[in-house]
Each structure stands twice: as structure tokens, then as C-alpha cells.
Design a protein around this motif. Structure first.
Motif, PDB file in Angstrom:
ATOM      1  N   PHE A  50       0.865  -1.185   0.000  1.00  0.00           N
ATOM      2  CA  PHE A  50       0.000   0.000   0.000  1.00  0.00           C
ATOM      3  C   PHE A  50       0.894   1.225   0.000  1.00  0.00           C
ATOM      4  CE2 PHE A  50      -4.033   2.057   0.790  1.00  0.00           C
ATOM      5  CZ  PHE A  50      -3.649   3.284   1.308  1.00  0.00           C
ATOM      6  N   THR A  56      -2.084   0.181  -4.785  1.00  0.00           N
ATOM      7  CA  THR A  56      -1.873  -1.102  -4.127  1.00  0.00           C
ATOM      8  C   THR A  56      -1.325  -2.113  -5.133  1.00  0.00           C
ATOM      9  OG1 THR A  56      -4.154  -1.776  -4.543  1.00  0.00           O
ATOM     10  CG2 THR A  56      -3.697  -0.724  -2.431  1.00  0.00           C
ATOM     11  N   TYR A  58      -0.210  -6.501  -5.447  1.00  0.00           N
ATOM     12  CA  TYR A  58      -0.359  -7.809  -4.821  1.00  0.00           C
ATOM     13  C   TYR A  58       0.504  -8.843  -5.530  1.00  0.00           C
ATOM     14  CZ  TYR A  58      -4.468  -5.583  -2.857  1.00  0.00           C
ATOM     15  OH  TYR A  58      -5.309  -4.721  -2.193  1.00  0.00           O
ATOM     16  N   SER A  69      -5.457  -2.329   2.997  1.00  0.00           N
ATOM     17  CA  SER A  69      -5.995  -0.987   3.195  1.00  0.00           C
ATOM     18  C   SER A  69      -5.337  -0.365   4.413  1.00  0.00           C
ATOM     19  CB  SER A  69      -7.517  -1.012   3.367  1.00  0.00           C
ATOM     20  OG  SER A  69      -7.872  -1.774   4.506  1.00  0.00           O
TER      21      SER A  69
END
Length: 114
Positions: A50, A56, A58, A69
Motif C-alpha cells: 500500500f 496497491t 499484490y 488498506s
């Protein structure tokens, strides 16, 4: 200063968990936060990032299932984990990106098993 992760536990495959991470003390300036995990016998890996810009990222292994978050008002970081798989079993940690030695806490264990 350490970052304490909590919220882990035992969950069945396909289940969900929400991890939280809280910082105590002055953490200084951080431009990016991450959730890391270390499975038994494996190296620690970064699974979710983040950035203060709101971007963001992944790891492919969790993309579409995990959501990272942050709540700045609570100085907290979260990881919503859905559709959990056995291979998600690991100790999960939060830290900055790049990681800082002083931030490593004990982590929280997530076990996915039927």
C-alpha cells in the motif's frame, strides 16, 4: 517501535480473515506499507503493498483474493483475506516497504486447514 499484527487464526479453505496491524510509538515517515508472510520452510515474501498515493500491489498468488488498506486516523494497516487456501498458511507480518528491522514484530499465524 514495533508493528504488531493480529487477527490470525484457524480457518477452513474458502474462508476469510481480516488482519490488522498497529504501530506503537513514533514510526517516522513511511511512503509504503506491506503485508509479508513466511510459510514453514520458506523465505519471507511480500504479498501486498500500500503506497501513500493509494496505489496497491499484490503478489500473483493472492491477487483477487486479498485486499490491503490503511486507516491513517488510526495509524493502522489491514489485510482482508478471502477465499483462503491451504498454501496461504503462514505467519503474517506488517512492515514498511522497504522493510525496517526495528518494525518487525512477532506476526500473526494464519492456518488454513480442513
Amino acid at each position: 517501535v514495533q508493528l504488531q499484527a493480529f487477527g490470525g487464526g484457524l480457518v477452513h479453505p474458502g474462508g476469510s480473515l481480516r488482519l490488522s496491524c498497529a504501530a506503537s510509538g513514533n514510526i517516522g515517515s513511511v511512503n509504503a506499507w506491506g503485508w509479508y508472510r513466511q510459510a514453514p520452510g520458506k523465505q519471507r515474501e511480500l504479498v501486498a503493498s500500500f503506497y501513500v498515493s493509494g496505489i496497491t500491489n499484490y503478489a500473483n498468488s493472492v491477487k483477487g483474493r486479498f485486499t490491503i488498506s490503511r486507516d491513517n486516523s488510526k495509524n493502522s494497516l489491514y489485510l482482508q483475506m478471502n477465499s483462503l487456501k491451504a498454501e496461504d498458511t503462514a505467519v503474517y507480518y506488517c512492515n514498511s516497504i522497504p522493510s525496517r528491522v526495528r518494525f518487525w514484530g512477532q506476526g500473526t499465524l494464519v492456518t488454513v486447514s480442513s
